[in-house]
Write a protein that holds these residues in place. Structure first.
Motif, PDB file in Angstrom:
ATOM      1  N   GLN A 257     -11.691   1.680 -26.965  1.00  0.00           N
ATOM      2  CA  GLN A 257     -11.004   1.697 -28.257  1.00  0.00           C
ATOM      3  C   GLN A 257     -11.998   1.954 -29.378  1.00  0.00           C
ATOM      4  OE1 GLN A 257      -8.862  -2.184 -26.695  1.00  0.00           O
ATOM      5  NE2 GLN A 257      -8.165  -1.793 -28.788  1.00  0.00           N
TER       6      GLN A 257
ATOM      7  N   GLY B  22      -7.368  -4.773 -26.795  1.00  0.00           N
ATOM      8  CA  GLY B  22      -8.472  -5.526 -27.380  1.00  0.00           C
ATOM      9  C   GLY B  22      -9.641  -5.702 -26.435  1.00  0.00           C
TER      10      GLY B  22
ATOM     11  N   ASN C  95     -12.373  -3.097 -27.159  1.00  0.00           N
ATOM     12  CA  ASN C  95     -12.730  -2.975 -28.582  1.00  0.00           C
ATOM     13  C   ASN C  95     -14.198  -2.673 -28.804  1.00  0.00           C
ATOM     14  OD1 ASN C  95     -10.250  -3.648 -29.539  1.00  0.00           O
ATOM     15  ND2 ASN C  95     -10.789  -5.652 -30.311  1.00  0.00           N
TER      16      ASN C  95
ATOM     17  N   TYR D 297     -10.428 -10.455 -28.827  1.00  0.00           N
ATOM     18  CA  TYR D 297      -9.150  -9.985 -29.349  1.00  0.00           C
ATOM     19  C   TYR D 297      -8.285  -9.534 -28.185  1.00  0.00           C
ATOM     20  CZ  TYR D 297     -11.944  -9.897 -33.597  1.00  0.00           C
ATOM     21  OH  TYR D 297     -12.756 -10.234 -34.632  1.00  0.00           O
ATOM     22  N   MET D 298      -7.229 -10.281 -27.927  1.00  0.00           N
ATOM     23  CA  MET D 298      -6.229  -9.830 -26.950  1.00  0.00           C
ATOM     24  C   MET D 298      -4.912  -9.714 -27.704  1.00  0.00           C
ATOM     25  SD  MET D 298      -5.222 -11.525 -23.304  1.00  0.00           S
ATOM     26  CE  MET D 298      -3.539 -11.805 -22.800  1.00  0.00           C
ATOM     27  N   ARG D 299      -4.311  -8.550 -27.622  1.00  0.00           N
ATOM     28  CA  ARG D 299      -3.080  -8.206 -28.369  1.00  0.00           C
ATOM     29  C   ARG D 299      -2.464  -9.411 -29.104  1.00  0.00           C
ATOM     30  NH1 ARG D 299       1.986  -4.764 -25.804  1.00  0.00           N
ATOM     31  NH2 ARG D 299       2.474  -3.604 -27.675  1.00  0.00           N
TER      32      ARG D 299
ATOM     33  N   ALA E 129      -7.886  -0.934 -33.418  1.00  0.00           N
ATOM     34  CA  ALA E 129      -7.453  -2.282 -33.046  1.00  0.00           C
ATOM     35  C   ALA E 129      -6.754  -2.860 -34.261  1.00  0.00           C
ATOM     36  CB  ALA E 129      -8.647  -3.135 -32.657  1.00  0.00           C
ATOM     37  N   GLY E 130      -6.430  -4.151 -34.159  1.00  0.00           N
ATOM     38  CA  GLY E 130      -5.857  -4.837 -35.309  1.00  0.00           C
ATOM     39  C   GLY E 130      -4.611  -4.159 -35.855  1.00  0.00           C
TER      40      GLY E 130
ATOM     41  N   GLU F  99       0.927  -4.950 -32.474  1.00  0.00           N
ATOM     42  CA  GLU F  99       0.740  -6.351 -32.104  1.00  0.00           C
ATOM     43  C   GLU F  99       1.902  -7.234 -32.554  1.00  0.00           C
ATOM     44  OE1 GLU F  99      -3.539  -7.279 -31.884  1.00  0.00           O
ATOM     45  OE2 GLU F  99      -3.804  -5.483 -33.102  1.00  0.00           O
TER      46      GLU F  99
HETATM   47 MO1  MOS Z   1      -6.412  -5.421 -30.688  1.00  0.00          MO
HETATM   48  S1  MOS Z   1      -6.181  -7.168 -29.765  1.00  0.00           S
HETATM   49  O1  MOS Z   1      -6.837  -5.871 -32.193  1.00  0.00           O
HETATM   50  O2  MOS Z   1      -7.119  -4.239 -29.831  1.00  0.00           O
END
Ligand code: MOS
Length: 732
Positions: free
Chosen positions: A209, A241, A244, A347-349, A506-507, A699
């Motif tokens: 990612q 995540g 990441n 960080y997991m979804r 992400a996020g 998410e």
């Molecule tokens: Mo995500 S858990 O911010 O890839």
């Protein structure tokens, strides 16, 4: 921003994927490829005192064994939360220290994968063992107040008004503690790297990612210039995540390839991923929520103990979201981190929000029963237009609309309020539950480069990764609309450092950061085409204009920022770092929202829980690609069902590590667990957060599914589940 909802188009890479033509990172097999396999630690913590490699070296085809004795030239990885690139600051195989059971202790490289695996099993390691603390509730797991934890981006506890006094004085109150096991994301695509050198230049193929972090993190660890590294990651088989940041195998694969003078592939097996990658930390949350007699929330006191590792503080942002669920009269949070001898969680979804929603939304349900109020009504009553923490308005907040539309689509009015009051013909207890979820509306800078050709092709490079969520389709849809071309003519170059800088995707900020840049690039291209002075008719395509101008092609660049950001943010993404901002912007606060409605059926004797029906209504701002958005939303509900009823890492307290480290025993929902899932979108562009009106979707879809299920289980059985996952034995 152009007006009106986007048309639904098919997933642009669907045919590539179903025909096996989408090439994922470790699908690449450069000539002369050698294969790596790890030997892993069999102790909970300690130090390597000796390694006997003789048997391993004797296996036919073994070319290289990398241990901490060979890796002195390599720099340790730096943790992303300390402005680095890695999921943790600890680097296995770069030190004799063993931080947790199951970490790599040596990398064997051989002509075949079979030889590498066999040889790895013959490495004999002697250790000096130390006592260890494997889990949140283990002896010696001591909480540290987060406000005192030294981190690059400190997070303070939140205090709005005098929550203690308001709670003490309230007429109605609930005080409840909720716990969650560790959870582990299990993308279909395993973690892995193919590293190939050509002279001084290194090419890395990896599902990530964050191709930018791989490039710059690797340069730092290897001590070579970043421009000597290319990272190629056009498709990712799920990230969630886990991908990441840089992982343990990356630098070791690159190092081994350089040592051997051959390309090296390292694919980390599932069992090893469970033991040496980030995961959703275990949590213990206590919520005290009070209301006046009309149901208005007078105070919320929110406490969390969140697991971290001994070597890093993985910060907890749980309280930030807890404070935004409702317009509480007063709010106070206390966050503590609990170091354990594990990899650094990550960080997991919906990394924080999934847990937070379970605690907050369960407590709200409990309070609704205390008050004798309808669970939808109490949520509508406590909605807010103002963010209580900052005092700023929400840029858009359609949670009440989500609740009303969702309730209607679900048929909430058929629900009778008493627990155990609804029974099916076959005797199953029927329960109906509701919960909301929210997720930060983050944004960031992005660069875009777009090229139009006379033959009708449009090529756009953006700093974002396609991990299956459908960003390629969203990009095609947006570019097609803005340039008046067919989506099929648009090629997006993503996750590839040969294009514009690749920032972390992400996020849920992938669309919110890259789509504004795509739109700006389309606008800049339009202007450049106009400047050719062809007097082309209104609505002419770029190819038509280029033909009139007798030009073969035209390229332009663009860069965009989130509100409050300036050019400095580009410096971050240009060097492989993250530069997100939000949800608190200078003039407003932005979140995405979900309202989930769940029906459960609980078999009265065995207490087996079924989830035949879910309705989810989502507010993610503008929907860019209806088909892939819908698919994202359904996947979030499926994950929520797993998160509520199946997923738990079972920690081995005796030896360390995870007992159920495979997807046979780490349970996830299968088709038979899933009934009807209906999703809907408000599809109102956010007027302030970015030019595209996009918040985030990936998410929020999961947030609140778990408490909607446990609230439904309470409605069915009268039993309140305060631990996830809920198991049959919890309901007996
Ligand atoms: Mo995500 S858990 O911010 O890839």
């Amino acid at each position: 921003m152009k007006a009106g909802p986007y048309a639904e188009i098919p997933r642009v890479d669907a045919y590539e994927k179903v025909r096996g033509r989408a090439i994922y990172g470790t699908d690449n097999n450069p000539a002369g490829l050698a294969h790596g396999a790890f030997a892993t630690a069999t102790i909970g913590k300690g130090r390597i005192t000796a390694m006997d490699l003789s048997e391993a070296q004797a296996v036919e085809g073994v070319r290289l064994i990398v241990t901490h004795e060979e890796t002195e030239s390599l720099q340790p990885a730096r943790f992303i939360m300390q402005h680095g690139f890695a999921f943790q600051s600890y680097s296995p195989v770069l030190t004799p220290h063993v931080a947790y059971r199951g970490q790599p202790v040596a990398l064997v490289v051989a002509d075949t994968l079979q030889a590498a695996i066999e040889a790895a099993s013959h490495i004999r390691v002697s250790y000096e063992e130390e006592p260890f603390t494997p889990a949140l509730d283990s002896e010696g797991a001591d909480p540290v107040p987060q406000a005192e934890a030294a981190t690059a981006w400190p997070i303070e506890d939140i205090a709005v008004g005098d929550a203690e006094a308001a709670y003490a004085a309230a007429a109605v109150k609930v005080d409840a503690t909720y716990t969650m096991s560790t959870q582990h994301q299990n993308p279909m695509e395993l973690i892995g790297t193919v590293a190939a050198w050509e002279g001084e230049h290194l090419t890395v193929y990896e599902g990530t990612q964050n191709a930018g972090a791989c490039k710059f993190g690797l340069a730092e660890q290897l001590g070579i210039p970043a421009e000597n590294i290319t990272v190629i990651s056009p498709y990712i088989g799920g990230g969630f995540g886990q991908k990441n940041t840089t992982q343990s195998q990356l630098v070791l694969a690159a190092f081994a390839a350089r040592e051997l003078g051959r390309p090296v592939k390292v694919v980390v097996p599932r069992r090893q991923i469970f033991h040496d990658s980030s995961f959703r930390p275990a949590t213990r949350q206590r919520v005290r929520l009070s209301a006046d007699s009309t149901g208005r929330f007078t105070a919320a006191l929110y406490e969390i103990d969140a697991q971290t590792s001994m070597h890093d503080f993985f910060q907890s942002e749980h309280a930030d979201t807890a404070a935004r669920h409702y317009g509480y009269g007063a709010f106070r949070s206390f966050a503590r981190l609990v170091p354990t001898d594990t990899p650094t969680p990550g960080y997991m979804r919906a990394p924080f929000e999934h847990a937070t929603a379970f605690a907050i939304e369960s407590t709200v349900d409990e309070l609704a029963y205390e008050l004798g109020m309808d669970p939808v009504q109490i949520r509508l009553l406590n909605d807010t237009k103002i963010d209580i923490v900052s005092g700023l308005p929400h840029s858009s907040r359609h949670i009440s609309t989500c609740l009303r539309r969702g309730a209607e689509m679900f048929g909430w009015d058929r629900r009778t309020p008493e627990p155990r009051s609804m029974v099916a013909e076959n005797g199953d207890l029927i329960g109906m539950g509701v919960a909301i979820g929210l997720y930060v509306g983050a944004g960031g800078p992005n660069r875009a480069s777009i090229r139009a050709t006379r033959n009708g092709a449009i090529e756009i490079s953006l700093g974002v990764h396609e991990m299956g969520q459908g960003i390629r389709t969203a990009v095609a849809n947006v570019v097609a609309r803005h340039l008046n071309v067919a989506p099929e003519s648009v090629t997006a170059i993503l996750g590839d450092t040969r294009g514009v800088p690749q920032m972390l995707t992400a996020g849920s900020w992938g669309s919110a950061s890259s789509i504004p840049a795509a739109e700006a690039a389309c606008e800049a291209l339009r202007e450049a085409l106009d400047a050719l002075g062809t007097n082309a008719p209104e609505g002419a395509s770029p190819a038509e204009i280029l033909a009139l101008a007798d030009r073969d092609e035209l390229s332009v660049n663009a860069a965009t920022f989130a509100p409050g950001q300036n050019k400095e943010a580009l410096g971050e993404i240009d060097t492989g770092h993250v530069a997100p901002t939000g949800p608190v912007y200078p003039d407003f606060v932005t979140y995405s929202y979900a309202a989930h409605f769940v029906e459960v059926r609980v078999e009265p004797t065995t207490r087996r829980i079924r989830v035949p029906r879910v309705v989810s209504m989502l507010d993610c701002g503008r929907v860019l690609s209806p088909r892939t958005a819908r698919s994202q939303a359904i996947s979030g509900v499926v994950w929520g069902i797993g998160g509520a009823l199946r997923e738990a890492g079972e920690v081995d307290e005796r030896y360390g590590g995870i007992l159920n480290a495979d997807i046979a025993e780490y349970l996830v929902p299968v088709n038979a667990d899933i009934g009807s899932i209906e999703v809907g979108f408000i599809d109102e562009p956010d007027p302030l957060v970015n030019r595209s009106g996009v918040k985030g979707l990936g998410e929020v879809v999961l947030v609140g599914v778990a408490p909607a299920i446990t609230n439904a289980v309470y409605h069915a059985t009268g039993i309140r589940a305060r631990h996830l996952p809920v198991r049959i034995e919890d309901l007996i």
